[in-house]
Write a protein that holds these residues in place. Structure first.
Motif, PDB file in Angstrom:
ATOM      1  N   CYS A  19       0.833  -1.213   0.000  1.00 14.50           N
ATOM      2  CA  CYS A  19       0.000   0.000   0.000  1.00 14.50           C
ATOM      3  C   CYS A  19       0.861   1.253   0.000  1.00 14.50           C
ATOM      4  CB  CYS A  19      -0.933   0.016   1.197  1.00 14.50           C
ATOM      5  SG  CYS A  19      -2.258  -1.200   1.084  1.00 14.50           S
ATOM      6  N   ILE A  24      -1.593   3.620  -1.936  1.00 15.02           N
ATOM      7  CA  ILE A  24      -2.995   3.248  -1.722  1.00 15.02           C
ATOM      8  C   ILE A  24      -3.395   3.603  -0.299  1.00 15.02           C
ATOM      9  CG2 ILE A  24      -4.630   1.320  -1.609  1.00 15.02           C
ATOM     10  CD1 ILE A  24      -2.929  -0.062  -3.753  1.00 15.02           C
ATOM     11  N   ASP A  28      -9.504   4.252  -1.451  1.00 14.36           N
ATOM     12  CA  ASP A  28      -9.013   4.269  -2.822  1.00 14.36           C
ATOM     13  C   ASP A  28      -9.587   3.068  -3.560  1.00 14.36           C
ATOM     14  OD1 ASP A  28      -7.516   6.568  -2.591  1.00 14.36           O
ATOM     15  OD2 ASP A  28      -5.599   5.527  -2.319  1.00 14.36           O
ATOM     16  N   GLN A  29      -9.688   3.180  -4.870  1.00  8.01           N
ATOM     17  CA  GLN A  29     -10.166   2.070  -5.688  1.00  8.01           C
ATOM     18  C   GLN A  29      -8.986   1.437  -6.412  1.00  8.01           C
ATOM     19  OE1 GLN A  29     -13.165   3.833  -8.206  1.00  8.01           O
ATOM     20  NE2 GLN A  29     -14.776   3.196  -6.813  1.00  8.01           N
ATOM     21  N   VAL A  30      -9.056   0.113  -6.563  1.00  6.31           N
ATOM     22  CA  VAL A  30      -8.017  -0.633  -7.263  1.00  6.31           C
ATOM     23  C   VAL A  30      -8.672  -1.406  -8.399  1.00  6.31           C
ATOM     24  CG1 VAL A  30      -6.245  -2.418  -7.058  1.00  6.31           C
ATOM     25  CG2 VAL A  30      -6.651  -0.845  -5.150  1.00  6.31           C
ATOM     26  N   TRP A  32      -8.474  -4.469 -10.836  1.00  8.67           N
ATOM     27  CA  TRP A  32      -7.820  -5.777 -10.838  1.00  8.67           C
ATOM     28  C   TRP A  32      -7.911  -6.415 -12.218  1.00  8.67           C
ATOM     29  CZ3 TRP A  32      -5.000  -6.767  -6.729  1.00  8.67           C
ATOM     30  CH2 TRP A  32      -5.322  -6.145  -5.527  1.00  8.67           C
ATOM     31  N   GLY A  41      -2.994  -5.480  -9.796  1.00  7.92           N
ATOM     32  CA  GLY A  41      -3.849  -4.416  -9.283  1.00  7.92           C
ATOM     33  C   GLY A  41      -3.242  -3.065  -9.613  1.00  7.92           C
ATOM     34  N   ARG A  42      -4.110  -2.117  -9.960  1.00  8.14           N
ATOM     35  CA  ARG A  42      -3.654  -0.775 -10.305  1.00  8.14           C
ATOM     36  C   ARG A  42      -4.542   0.225  -9.582  1.00  8.14           C
ATOM     37  NH1 ARG A  42      -4.710   1.815 -16.109  1.00  8.14           N
ATOM     38  NH2 ARG A  42      -6.732   1.154 -15.415  1.00  8.14           N
ATOM     39  N   LYS A  43      -3.922   1.146  -8.846  1.00  6.02           N
ATOM     40  CA  LYS A  43      -4.679   2.167  -8.132  1.00  6.02           C
ATOM     41  C   LYS A  43      -5.360   3.069  -9.165  1.00  6.02           C
ATOM     42  CE  LYS A  43      -4.189   6.201  -5.198  1.00  6.02           C
ATOM     43  NZ  LYS A  43      -3.275   7.047  -4.441  1.00  6.02           N
TER      44      LYS A  43
END
Length: 93
Positions: A19, A24, A28-30, A32, A41-43
């Motif tokens: 994180c 992150i 926050d949204q990730v 996938w 996973g990408r922030k």
């Protein structure tokens, strides 16, 4: 390596070092994806943090954003509307 366990509802806890490295934070949204045999996973960065609105005299609104960025203006408008509504609800009680 940071290993975690997947719980019954397919939930897991992201390790603190991951994180911190990815920036992150709570809420926050990730995004996938499963690519080349790996889970990635990408922030997601809210549009309001990426773009800025400039209000020059000649133009009503001018949106400035990086060239390679696809912007969903409908989603941006919805986020702004939702934030205003939440702010108004907090202020009015």
């Amino acid at each position: 390596m940071s290993a975690t366990i997947v719980r019954a509802k397919r939930q897991t806890t992201l390790p603190e070092d991951v994180c911190q490295a990815a920036g992150i934070r709570v809420r926050d949204q990730v995004d996938w994806r499963f690519e080349e045999g790996e889970i990635r996973g990408r922030k997601l960065i809210p549009a309001r943090e990426i773009v800025r609105v400039v209000r020059p005299v000649k133009y009503k609104n001018l949106l400035i954003a990086p060239q390679n960025l696809d912007i969903d203006l409908g989603r941006l408008d919805e986020e702004i509307r939702q934030e205003r509504q939440e702010r108004d609800e907090r202020l009015l009680g």
